[in-house]
Design a protein around this motif. Structure first.
Motif, PDB file in Angstrom:
ATOM      1  N   MET A  67      -7.716   5.390  -4.525  1.00 24.04           N
ATOM      2  CA  MET A  67      -8.584   5.439  -3.358  1.00 24.04           C
ATOM      3  C   MET A  67     -10.037   5.618  -3.779  1.00 24.04           C
ATOM      4  O   MET A  67     -10.932   4.957  -3.241  1.00 24.04           O
ATOM      5  N   VAL A  68     -10.278   6.514  -4.745  1.00 26.40           N
ATOM      6  CA  VAL A  68     -11.644   6.717  -5.220  1.00 26.40           C
ATOM      7  C   VAL A  68     -12.207   5.414  -5.776  1.00 26.40           C
ATOM      8  O   VAL A  68     -13.357   5.033  -5.507  1.00 26.40           O
ATOM      9  N   VAL A 132      -8.593  -2.037   3.484  1.00 24.25           N
ATOM     10  CA  VAL A 132      -7.203  -2.400   3.216  1.00 24.25           C
ATOM     11  C   VAL A 132      -7.142  -3.616   2.295  1.00 24.25           C
ATOM     12  O   VAL A 132      -6.276  -3.714   1.430  1.00 24.25           O
ATOM     13  N   LEU A 133      -8.107  -4.529   2.463  1.00 20.88           N
ATOM     14  CA  LEU A 133      -8.135  -5.717   1.603  1.00 20.88           C
ATOM     15  C   LEU A 133      -8.348  -5.334   0.145  1.00 20.88           C
ATOM     16  O   LEU A 133      -7.591  -5.752  -0.741  1.00 20.88           O
ATOM     17  N   VAL A 134      -9.364  -4.501  -0.099  1.00 22.53           N
ATOM     18  CA  VAL A 134      -9.648  -4.089  -1.480  1.00 22.53           C
ATOM     19  C   VAL A 134      -8.459  -3.345  -2.068  1.00 22.53           C
ATOM     20  O   VAL A 134      -8.036  -3.580  -3.204  1.00 22.53           O
ATOM     21  N   VAL A 135      -7.874  -2.461  -1.250  1.00 20.47           N
ATOM     22  CA  VAL A 135      -6.763  -1.642  -1.736  1.00 20.47           C
ATOM     23  C   VAL A 135      -5.548  -2.507  -2.052  1.00 20.47           C
ATOM     24  O   VAL A 135      -4.887  -2.328  -3.080  1.00 20.47           O
ATOM     25  N   ASN A 136      -5.271  -3.495  -1.175  1.00 23.75           N
ATOM     26  CA  ASN A 136      -4.096  -4.336  -1.410  1.00 23.75           C
ATOM     27  C   ASN A 136      -4.279  -5.218  -2.625  1.00 23.75           C
ATOM     28  O   ASN A 136      -3.342  -5.423  -3.392  1.00 23.75           O
ATOM     29  N   LEU A 196      -2.745   1.958  -3.414  1.00 22.63           N
ATOM     30  CA  LEU A 196      -2.896   3.016  -2.411  1.00 22.63           C
ATOM     31  C   LEU A 196      -1.993   2.784  -1.217  1.00 22.63           C
ATOM     32  O   LEU A 196      -1.489   3.739  -0.626  1.00 22.63           O
ATOM     33  N   SER A 197      -1.761   1.528  -0.845  1.00 17.22           N
ATOM     34  CA  SER A 197      -0.946   1.271   0.348  1.00 17.22           C
ATOM     35  C   SER A 197       0.513   1.655   0.141  1.00 17.22           C
ATOM     36  O   SER A 197       1.264   1.690   1.108  1.00 17.22           O
TER      37      SER A 197
END
Lengths: 333, 75
Positions: A67-68, A132-136, A196-197
């Protein structure tokens, strides 16, 4: 310009071939194995970082690191775009241009759906979609989920050292994308980074923000009258039979509002967690090249889930501001 | 070993629920494509609503998937 890109393509082709061959060789020496899959995020240490009075012990998990990292990427993106706009370029180029195009599409979508509330709803839509895009898409980076700390556990594999002198941390040595789980043995692997997701805490938190802010927008647009959508006693005495039906519908609305949290959080979590498990399994079954196809699938799934999460938030907020004359087409499931 | 076998069978059974979601998405896209074919100007609007509907139908399948994953990997 054209010649440069041609030259680069010619070289990239050989890089791809080289990585495939290296991958085949590496898979011959160290066959990939299915890692131990666990649902909650892995903790770096067994001693809590600090203890909060009500909430309990706080561990630093690998999804928290992710997340960071995602936050840093988003902040850098924002700084790049800010630099482009303060320089006074009318037509931003490069990354700034791509971000502008994306945000324009999102804003037009918001405007057609939400009308005059578009300016207040858009920030939530865009923020959720981008995050959410970056995390996915972090799932697609080689090394995520595969480089980490080795730790003793009951369901581990025998250990084997690759690099001399490194006893606990073993790095996968080739650059191809297929060695998703690294070489862990005797021990099980705690990755430094995990998508993260695949942590329910993140998706539930995002869903809570989305649903609660929907209520806030409803109250801002319609005042206290917004809650008459849920507890509808107005018609109870005027029209006895239909009043009761309206009251029941109001209760159903209340239930659907709560179930939105469930459906939001489980949709994102289920898609991405299933995706990473799929990558593990494919990587252990067919070590070379097959995973690339599934990485492409995950690319599409990550994009679609990000857009769906943001768009549903936007549509629910638009509905909440629209008053309760015209609801009924969308319920949480 | 008995419990392990039961867990695997249970995870498989949990995924039966995805039949409904598959049928639902099929019906949804069928309707949307017919609508677009008859009125191509409305394609954007129809597509937005279609994706929303698919997301709702898919949510049911994802519940099944989450249940199966919970059975497999928790406890």
């Amino acid at each position: 310009m054209e010649r440069t890109s041609k030259w680069r393509w010619g070289v990239n082709r050989w890089f791809v071939l080289l990585f495939i061959i290296l991958g085949a060789i590496a898979a011959g020496y160290y066959a990939p194995i299915l890692p131990h899959i666990q649902l909650p995020a892995e903790r770096y240490s067994h001693t809590p970082l600090f203890t909060l009075p009500v909430i309990g012990e706080f561990y630093w998990t690998n999804t928290l690191t992710a997340m960071v990292l995602a936050d840093i990427i988003l902040l850098l993106l924002a700084l790049v775009v800010r630099g482009a706009t303060t320089r006074g370029e009318m037509v931003p180029r490069g990354i700034a241009g791509a971000v502008e195009a994306l945000l324009e599409v999102l804003y037009n979508l918001t405007e057609t759906t939400a009308g005059k509330w578009a300016k207040s709803i858009f920030p939530f839509f865009a923020t959720i979609t981008l995050l959410v895009l970056v995390v996915n898409w972090m799932e697609l980076i080689p090394g995520v989920d595969s480089i980490g700390i080795l730790e003793h556990s009951d369901h581990g594999y025998p250990v084997e050292e690759i690099a001399p002198g490194i006893a606990t941390i073993v790095k996968p040595e080739d650059g191809a994308e297929h060695n998703e789980e690294g070489e862990h043995g005797g021990y099980s692997l705690i990755p430094y980074l995990r998508v993260l997701s695949t942590d329910l805490n993140f998706t539930v938190g995002l869903a809570l923000v989305s649903v609660i802010m929907t209520q806030v927008f409803g109250v801002r647009a319609l005042g206290v009258g917004y809650f008459s959508k849920f507890i509808n006693v107005g018609g109870l005495f005027k029209r006895p039979i239909f009043g009761v039906i309206d009251f029941g519908v109001g209760i159903l609305e209340l239930i659907s509002e709560v179930s939105k949290i469930l459906s939001f959080s489980f949709r994102l979590f289920g898609n991405i967690f299933a995706g990473s498990v799929l990558l593990f399994v494919i990587g252990s079954l067919v070590p070379v090249f097959a995973q690339s196809m599934f990485l492409m699938l995950e690319f599409a799934v990550g994009l679609i889930q990000a857009v769906v999460f943001g768009m549903l938030t936007m549509v629910f907020m638009a509905q909440a501001t629209a008053g309760h004359g015209d609801h009924g087409e969308e319920h949480a499931h | 070993m008995e419990a392990e076998a039961a867990r695997l069978i249970g995870a498989g059974l949990a995924m039966i629920g995805t039949i409904g979601a598959g049928l639902g998405i099929g019906v949804l896209v069928n309707g949307a494509v017919q609508g677009i074919a008859r009125n191509p100007d409305a394609a954007g609007n129809v597509q937005t609503n279609m994706i929303l509907g698919i997301a709702f139908a898919e949510a049911v399948a994802i519940y099944c998937l989450v249940v199966a994953l919970l059975i497999l990997f928790v406890g």
